[in-house]
Enzyme design. Structure first.
Site, PDB file in Angstrom:
ATOM      1  N   LEU A 227     -20.032  79.284  19.674  1.00 32.11           N
ATOM      2  CA  LEU A 227     -20.349  77.974  19.102  1.00 32.11           C
ATOM      3  C   LEU A 227     -20.367  77.992  17.579  1.00 32.11           C
ATOM      4  O   LEU A 227     -20.771  78.974  16.956  1.00 32.11           O
ATOM      5  CB  LEU A 227     -21.711  77.509  19.621  1.00 32.11           C
ATOM      6  CG  LEU A 227     -21.829  77.422  21.147  1.00 32.11           C
ATOM      7  CD1 LEU A 227     -23.208  76.903  21.542  1.00 32.11           C
ATOM      8  CD2 LEU A 227     -20.741  76.542  21.750  1.00 32.11           C
ATOM      9  N   HIS A 228     -19.907  76.894  17.000  1.00 33.34           N
ATOM     10  CA  HIS A 228     -19.982  76.708  15.545  1.00 33.34           C
ATOM     11  C   HIS A 228     -20.476  75.296  15.279  1.00 33.34           C
ATOM     12  O   HIS A 228     -20.807  74.548  16.215  1.00 33.34           O
ATOM     13  CB  HIS A 228     -18.631  77.008  14.880  1.00 33.34           C
ATOM     14  CG  HIS A 228     -17.479  76.238  15.454  1.00 33.34           C
ATOM     15  ND1 HIS A 228     -17.382  74.868  15.403  1.00 33.34           N
ATOM     16  CD2 HIS A 228     -16.381  76.660  16.130  1.00 33.34           C
ATOM     17  CE1 HIS A 228     -16.275  74.475  15.989  1.00 33.34           C
ATOM     18  NE2 HIS A 228     -15.647  75.553  16.460  1.00 33.34           N
TER      19      HIS A 228
ATOM     20  N   GLY B  93     -19.118  72.571  14.597  1.00 34.11           N
ATOM     21  CA  GLY B  93     -18.441  71.482  15.308  1.00 34.11           C
ATOM     22  C   GLY B  93     -19.083  71.243  16.680  1.00 34.11           C
ATOM     23  O   GLY B  93     -19.361  70.099  17.064  1.00 34.11           O
ATOM     24  N   HIS B  94     -19.362  72.340  17.420  1.00 36.03           N
ATOM     25  CA  HIS B  94     -19.995  72.189  18.740  1.00 36.03           C
ATOM     26  C   HIS B  94     -21.413  71.626  18.596  1.00 36.03           C
ATOM     27  O   HIS B  94     -21.841  70.779  19.380  1.00 36.03           O
ATOM     28  CB  HIS B  94     -20.119  73.557  19.442  1.00 36.03           C
ATOM     29  CG  HIS B  94     -18.819  74.232  19.716  1.00 36.03           C
ATOM     30  ND1 HIS B  94     -18.396  75.341  19.028  1.00 36.03           N
ATOM     31  CD2 HIS B  94     -17.848  73.962  20.618  1.00 36.03           C
ATOM     32  CE1 HIS B  94     -17.225  75.732  19.497  1.00 36.03           C
ATOM     33  NE2 HIS B  94     -16.860  74.905  20.448  1.00 36.03           N
TER      34      HIS B  94
ATOM     35  N   LYS C 295     -11.281  66.479  16.918  1.00 33.58           N
ATOM     36  CA  LYS C 295     -10.408  67.483  16.289  1.00 33.58           C
ATOM     37  C   LYS C 295      -9.271  67.848  17.246  1.00 33.58           C
ATOM     38  O   LYS C 295      -8.121  67.964  16.844  1.00 33.58           O
ATOM     39  CB  LYS C 295     -11.256  68.712  15.945  1.00 33.58           C
ATOM     40  CG  LYS C 295     -10.495  69.950  15.604  1.00 33.58           C
ATOM     41  CD  LYS C 295     -10.310  70.059  14.126  1.00 33.58           C
ATOM     42  CE  LYS C 295      -9.377  71.152  13.687  1.00 33.58           C
ATOM     43  NZ  LYS C 295      -9.307  72.324  14.523  1.00 33.58           N
TER      44      LYS C 295
ATOM     45  N   VAL D 137     -15.764  67.241  12.067  1.00 29.65           N
ATOM     46  CA  VAL D 137     -16.636  67.671  10.971  1.00 29.65           C
ATOM     47  C   VAL D 137     -15.748  68.365   9.945  1.00 29.65           C
ATOM     48  O   VAL D 137     -14.889  69.177  10.303  1.00 29.65           O
ATOM     49  CB  VAL D 137     -17.712  68.656  11.484  1.00 29.65           C
ATOM     50  CG1 VAL D 137     -18.687  69.015  10.380  1.00 29.65           C
ATOM     51  CG2 VAL D 137     -18.455  68.055  12.669  1.00 29.65           C
TER      52      VAL D 137
ATOM     53  N   SER E  30     -12.998  74.600  11.712  1.00 32.91           N
ATOM     54  CA  SER E  30     -12.372  75.258  12.854  1.00 32.91           C
ATOM     55  C   SER E  30     -12.713  76.731  12.800  1.00 32.91           C
ATOM     56  O   SER E  30     -12.845  77.307  11.711  1.00 32.91           O
ATOM     57  CB  SER E  30     -10.850  75.083  12.750  1.00 32.91           C
ATOM     58  OG  SER E  30     -10.202  76.023  13.566  1.00 32.91           O
TER      59      SER E  30
END
Ligand code: PAF
Length: 287
Positions: free
Chosen positions: A34-35, A37-38, A150, A181, A190
């Site tokens: 996870l980053h 964005g998630h 995205k 984002v 990404s």
């Protein structure tokens, strides 16, 4: 926060979360690692629903023969810590045998939107995505499901599948596309950005800028083909090695558009720099 790894455990945890008053459930499907964005999807789901279920499943059917499924990062503990901090109620983390039991032979294929763009060199990728997302909808029965814009083609495939297979009731009442984002210079966040050298990272900022310039030109009534050619040459001048596609498309069918006609349109681009393939997409005002 609970973690379920079998369908029975998932169903009983989801029933508990729903309770007798029918609390709403938001599903955030992920493959883990996870980053930000998630986490943005989880926050959005928290705002819209009473409880959030996040699925973490590295889906083998969406990986092609040359793509390294085994090397895909798996970090359940770290992901769980991030999800707990965001107030996620339940992680659905099945293993491959729970998702695809021995003898599994079914496949969902969404034609049209699944073709071209990111599928051009990944045959079968979106069949794998559609099949697993359909299963996730049936397993969790969420009120809403959240996906990043995205991956715009993925979102279009999932929307088409849900519409065609009547998944919108009683399963997913709404599929929510969450805006991309972006970093301070506009580059879409990404996990691939980390592979860029410092020099390429600076050059990558040209991608969103060149896309915005093309959109302004198109919205002002300029020729679509010329705007897309200018966008491609801006990217090559900035240091990109190649452009896989730069296309204006209908937002739902992804059919290419050569002139604005009032239908909802999207600019989609994939370009390579220093061995890294970057994708982005932006809305085009057709009014
Ligand atoms: O976007 C992803 O992470 C995956 O394609 C998804 C939607 C979780 C399906 O495996």
């Amino acid at each position: 926060m609970q973690t379920a790894s079998t369908i029975d455990a998932l169903r009983s945890q989801v029933a508990k979360l729903r309770g007798s008053d029918g609390a709403t459930i938001g599903l955030v499907p992920t493959m883990g690692a996870l980053h930000e964005g998630h986490l943005t999807l989880v926050r959005r789901a928290r705002e819209a629903c009473d409880h959030v279920v996040t699925s973490i499943f590295v889906n083998p059917t969406q990986f092609g023969p040359g793509e390294d499924l085994d090397a895909y990062p798996r970090q359940l503990e770290a992901d769980a810590a991030m999800l707990e901090a965001e107030g996620c109620a339940l992680i659905w983390a099945p293993d491959v045998a729970a998702m695809y039991p021995p003898g599994f032979v079914s496949n969902i294929s969404v034609s049209g939107v699944s073709e071209g763009f990111c599928a051009a060199d990944r045959p079968g990728h979106f069949d794998g995505v559609a099949t697993v997302v359909c299963k996730l909808f049936h397993q969790v029965l969420p009120d809403m499901a959240f996906f990043g814009e995205k991956d715009f083609q993925q979102l279009a495939v999932i929307r088409a599948m849900a519409r065609d297979l009547d998944l919108t009731r009683p399963h997913v009442l709404s599929i929510i596309g969450v805006p991309t984002v972006r970093e301070a210079d506009g580059l879409a966040m990404s996990s691939r950005n980390r592979y860029l050298s410092a020099e390429n990272r600076t050059a990558a900022g040209t991608l969103p800028r060149a896309m915005k310039n093309a959109i302004v030109a198109i919205e002002r009534g300029g020729d679509v083909g010329s705007a897309l050619s200018a966008l491609e040459s801006d990217l090559i001048k900035a240091g990109f090695d190649s452009v896989d596609y730069a296309t204006l498309a209908d937002s739902a069918s992804l059919a290419p558009i050569t002139a604005l006609s009032g239908a909802s349109a999207r600019l989609l681009v994939a370009a390579r720099i220093g061995g890294t393939r970057l994708i982005d997409n932006m809305a085009v005002d057709t009014a």
